[in-house]
Design a protein around this motif. Structure first.
Motif, PDB file in Angstrom:
ATOM      1  N   GLU A 169       0.828  -1.208   0.000  1.00 10.67           N
ATOM      2  CA  GLU A 169       0.000   0.000   0.000  1.00 10.67           C
ATOM      3  C   GLU A 169       0.864   1.260   0.000  1.00 10.67           C
ATOM      4  N   GLN A 170       1.962   1.215   0.734  1.00 13.45           N
ATOM      5  CA  GLN A 170       2.869   2.363   0.778  1.00 13.45           C
ATOM      6  C   GLN A 170       3.434   2.648  -0.610  1.00 13.45           C
ATOM      7  N   ILE A 171       3.848   1.588  -1.292  1.00 14.78           N
ATOM      8  CA  ILE A 171       4.375   1.748  -2.652  1.00 14.78           C
ATOM      9  C   ILE A 171       3.276   2.204  -3.597  1.00 14.78           C
ATOM     10  N   ALA A 172       2.096   1.600  -3.458  1.00 14.38           N
ATOM     11  CA  ALA A 172       0.970   1.925  -4.338  1.00 14.38           C
ATOM     12  C   ALA A 172       0.577   3.392  -4.225  1.00 14.38           C
ATOM     13  N   LYS A 173       0.530   3.919  -3.010  1.00 15.45           N
ATOM     14  CA  LYS A 173       0.148   5.316  -2.806  1.00 15.45           C
ATOM     15  C   LYS A 173       1.151   6.257  -3.479  1.00 15.45           C
ATOM     16  N   ALA A 174       2.432   5.923  -3.390  1.00 18.59           N
ATOM     17  CA  ALA A 174       3.456   6.744  -4.036  1.00 18.59           C
ATOM     18  C   ALA A 174       3.277   6.728  -5.554  1.00 18.59           C
ATOM     19  N   CYS A 175       2.952   5.558  -6.103  1.00 11.14           N
ATOM     20  CA  CYS A 175       2.728   5.437  -7.549  1.00 11.14           C
ATOM     21  C   CYS A 175       1.501   6.237  -7.974  1.00 11.14           C
ATOM     22  N   ILE A 176       0.444   6.165  -7.178  1.00  9.52           N
ATOM     23  CA  ILE A 176      -0.789   6.895  -7.485  1.00  9.52           C
ATOM     24  C   ILE A 176      -0.533   8.402  -7.462  1.00  9.52           C
ATOM     25  N   ASN A 177       0.193   8.861  -6.453  1.00  6.24           N
ATOM     26  CA  ASN A 177       0.507  10.294  -6.353  1.00  6.24           C
ATOM     27  C   ASN A 177       1.323  10.766  -7.557  1.00  6.24           C
ATOM     28  N   TYR A 178       2.264   9.942  -7.978  1.00 14.66           N
ATOM     29  CA  TYR A 178       3.115  10.285  -9.120  1.00 14.66           C
ATOM     30  C   TYR A 178       2.298  10.408 -10.406  1.00 14.66           C
ATOM     31  N   GLU A 179       1.465   9.409 -10.698  1.00 13.25           N
ATOM     32  CA  GLU A 179       0.672   9.434 -11.921  1.00 13.25           C
ATOM     33  C   GLU A 179      -0.394  10.521 -11.861  1.00 13.25           C
ATOM     34  N   THR A 180      -0.943  10.775 -10.664  1.00  9.80           N
ATOM     35  CA  THR A 180      -1.950  11.831 -10.517  1.00  9.80           C
ATOM     36  C   THR A 180      -1.354  13.192 -10.837  1.00  9.80           C
ATOM     37  N   ALA A 181      -0.163  13.449 -10.316  1.00  6.72           N
ATOM     38  CA  ALA A 181       0.503  14.733 -10.577  1.00  6.72           C
ATOM     39  C   ALA A 181       0.761  14.918 -12.063  1.00  6.72           C
ATOM     40  N   ASN A 182       1.194  13.856 -12.730  1.00  5.77           N
ATOM     41  CA  ASN A 182       1.496  13.954 -14.159  1.00  5.77           C
ATOM     42  C   ASN A 182       0.251  14.206 -14.997  1.00  5.77           C
ATOM     43  N   VAL A 183      -0.795  13.421 -14.770  1.00  8.79           N
ATOM     44  CA  VAL A 183      -1.990  13.543 -15.604  1.00  8.79           C
ATOM     45  C   VAL A 183      -2.733  14.843 -15.309  1.00  8.79           C
ATOM     46  N   THR A 184      -2.679  15.319 -14.069  1.00  4.18           N
ATOM     47  CA  THR A 184      -3.346  16.583 -13.730  1.00  4.18           C
ATOM     48  C   THR A 184      -2.660  17.752 -14.413  1.00  4.18           C
ATOM     49  N   GLY A 185      -1.338  17.732 -14.445  1.00  6.59           N
ATOM     50  CA  GLY A 185      -0.598  18.796 -15.117  1.00  6.59           C
ATOM     51  C   GLY A 185      -0.896  18.843 -16.598  1.00  6.59           C
ATOM     52  N   ILE A 186      -0.940  17.680 -17.226  1.00  2.00           N
ATOM     53  CA  ILE A 186      -1.238  17.607 -18.659  1.00  2.00           C
ATOM     54  C   ILE A 186      -2.650  18.112 -18.924  1.00  2.00           C
ATOM     55  N   SER A 187      -3.586  17.732 -18.074  1.00  2.00           N
ATOM     56  CA  SER A 187      -4.978  18.137 -18.240  1.00  2.00           C
ATOM     57  C   SER A 187      -5.132  19.643 -18.104  1.00  2.00           C
TER      58      SER A 187
END
Length: 273
Positions: free
Chosen positions: A66-84
């Motif tokens: 879960e710790q790793i998963a949350k870090a991955c989610i935060n990373y992809e969220t930041a990227n896709v939000t910036g592009i959007s």
């Protein structure tokens, strides 16, 4: 360049999926990903066992995953939000051109994060031979099921649960593909894709309204992406963590009942729009 899709066609999930697949960098190499993430916490023996089998079989708890998963989610969220947000700046008449690209990018990141989460929680490589250029029926079906969970389609949860139950008690790595080619699963996946399309259309409409006004559109578009992408990713992460192949305890038990061939019963699964 991804295939351009009109606003009307965007309601068709299958076309959006194929458009997203054409974007560069969508495929996540399972071995490289697990080795990179798990080596931060474990020695080589544990990491290699997780790669050969799966993290739970290597004794890795869901707490660490879960710790790793949350870090991955935060990373992809930041990227896709910036592009959007950048796409939202276009505004006005440019709206017609940016909506398709924005939606494709959104689903591109959806596919990226679902792969990462799937590999952490015990699933094998999703793209055949790690090649995203080949979107065969099995791969398309699997992506649709995972995305269905993210969109809250209950039938997707039920279908994955049936597959996961069989995977957990059998060692064969090709089991998922066998399950995904059973004739009984195709009508279910088609209905799940339709349900995703209905939910997706509402997302597109909300972004279209936001993009009419420049600058403000950037805030609206990026904001909608943020409040949808992260919860959807967390929904999938939470669900995968409950499946048997994410359980360390399960793999401490005997696998005497393992079989080489399975026929999963998908009857009784109802898909609602």
């Amino acid at each position: 360049m991804p295939t351009q899709i009109t606003t009307t066609e965007s309601s068709n999930f299958e076309k959006v999926l194929r458009s997203a697949i054409e974007l560069p960098g969508i495929s996540i190499n399972r071995v490289a990903f697990l080795r990179k993430e798990l080596s931060k916490f474990f020695d080589d023996d544990v990491v290699e066992k997780a790669i050969e089998a799966n993290p739970a079989q290597a004794g890795i708890s869901t707490k660490i995953l879960e710790q790793i998963a949350k870090a991955c989610i935060n990373y992809e969220t930041a990227n896709v939000t910036g592009i959007s947000a950048v796409a939202g700046v276009a505004g006005g008449w440019a709206m017609a051109a940016t909506i398709p690209a924005d939606i494709a990018q959104f689903f591109g990141h959806i596919i990226r994060i679902l792969q990462k989460l799937a590999y952490l929680y015990g699933w094998q490589e999703i793209f055949r031979d790690n090649n995203q250029d080949v979107l065969d029926d099995e791969t398309s079906n699997q992506l649709t099921l995972f995305i269905g969970v993210m969109f809250g389609v209950n039938a997707a949860n039920a279908t994955i649960a049936k597959i996961a139950e069989s995977i957990a008690i059998q060692a064969e790595k090709t089991l998922v593909r066998k399950a995904l080619t059973q004739g009984t699963i195709y009508p279910i996946v088609k209905k799940i894709a339709k349900a995703i399309g209905i939910r997706m259309t509402k997302e597109i409409f909300a972004k279209s309204v936001g993009k009419i006004i420049p600058v403000v559109g950037a805030v609206v578009s990026g904001g909608i992406t943020f409040v949808t992408f992260k919860p959807m990713s967390r929904r999938l992460q939470s669900y995968l963590a409950t499946l048997p192949m994410a359980s360390v305890e399960l793999y401490k038990k005997s696998r005497n009942n393992a079989e080489d061939v399975i026929d999963i019963d998908f009857s009784g699964i109802v898909v609602e729009d």
